[in-house]
Design a protein around this motif. Structure first.
Motif: not given
Length: 334
Positions: A279-283
């Motif tokens: 997953p995206d580290p911002s989400h």
């Protein structure tokens, strides 16, 4: 599997380097949330110990290594070295980087093609104003790195060397300052299989002969098996399993560690194909951050064990940097 190195270092009492509650967050682009590249990491490295930091590309391991080197200031948390907090002032960082050296992945990119081997190795001495005999120090570092007789390499240029020799020059450039710890980022990834073993053997001999500590950043658990005393498995900014290499790699507890191990030819396991990208580290998802790709959850095994809902919703503790095997997984403890 059989280990190819001497017994693991004794349990840590006073770590040489320690990270506590380390976070590194980058601003989001175009209004996106911040990206938590390192999201709550505790990690210790003892004197004379080799720790392997393992995970897929994009898991945060290189950012963590850069934070430990002082190249990226942490958003939260603290790095200590020899019991002293790392200060991010230029003079303090200069002194710190004399004691903690970086070995990069690509020796061709690390070496200036216009500089001779001698100048490449002597660069650190000149930056730090070395007061001793420069020629003697360069010769000793090259010899330690396995380039003997060292004088034969002084006037050679990187393009005149093999890949393994170039990597040895990079290692010599780190050794010339007599550091206490090196951080090696994928140190053999660009080398032929026949040379990889030689470089790993060199790192082990430096540990045994000089008491040198090392953090080896790699995506390859096979490399970790052959060189490390302890292994820390990283996923999406956080360490999810950690402990003595024999314990973690012969009896892995976290499904992510099991998946990484399953693709090694010598594992004898059916390879586990992880679905999708991390997953995206911002989400970062709630619950266990691995749950969206977890083979145990997908197979229904977590459901049968009664932990599936916890996997999806319940946060897991941060693993602390001690020498016993630990795992951040709801299913592993059932």
């Amino acid at each position: 599997m059989t280990t190819a190195h001497s017994p693991a270092a004794p349990p840590l009492s006073a770590p040489l380097l320690s990270a506590t509650g380390l976070n590194v967050t980058f601003p989001g682009r175009r209004g996106a949330p911040p990206a938590r590249a390192v999201d709550g990491v505790d990690l210790d490295i003892g004197a004379g110990e080799i720790v392997a930091l393992v995970g897929e590309s994009g898991c945060g391991k290189t950012t963590l290594a850069r934070a430990l080197l002082g190249l990226v200031p942490p958003t939260e948390g603290q790095v200590t070295f020899a019991g002293e907090p790392l200060a991010y002032r230029s003079r303090a960082l200069k002194a710190y980087r004399k004691r903690v050296q970086l070995v990069l992945q690509d020796p061709s990119g690390s070496l200036n093609p216009r500089h001779t081997v001698y100048d490449a190795v002597a660069e650190g001495l000149r930056i730090h104003g070395y007061p001793g005999d420069e020629r003697e120090a360069v010769a000793e570092a090259l010899s330690r790195a396995g380039l003997r007789p060292p004088e034969r390499f002084f006037l050679r240029y990187p393009h005149e060397l093999s890949g393994g020799q170039r990597q040895r020059v990079v290692i010599a450039g780190a050794l010339v300052l007599k550091p206490e710890l090196i951080v090696a980022d994928e140190p053999v990834a660009s080398l032929d299989a026949s040379v990889r073993g030689e470089i790993l053997a060199l790192l082990l001999s430096l540990r045994d002969e000089l008491g040198l500590s090392a953090l080896v950043v790699t995506h390859d658990l096979g490399l970790a098996w052959n060189i490390a005393d302890r292994v820390a498995v990283m996923y999406l900014g956080r360490i999810v399993e950690m402990g003595p290499v024999e314990q973690v790699l012969t009896a892995p507890q976290h499904p992510y560690t099991r998946a990484l191990l399953s693709v090694l030819p010598e594992s004898g396991e059916e390879p586990v194909v992880l679905t999708g990208e991390p997953p995206d580290p911002s989400h970062i998802p709630g619950g266990c951050r691995f749950h969206a790709r977890c083979q145990v959850l997908a197979s229904g095994e977590a459901e049968r064990a009664g932990v599936a809902e916890r996997c999806r919703t319940a946060a897991l503790p941060i693993l602390t940097g001690v020498d016993t095997a630990q795992v951040a997984c709801h299913w592993a403890g059932v």
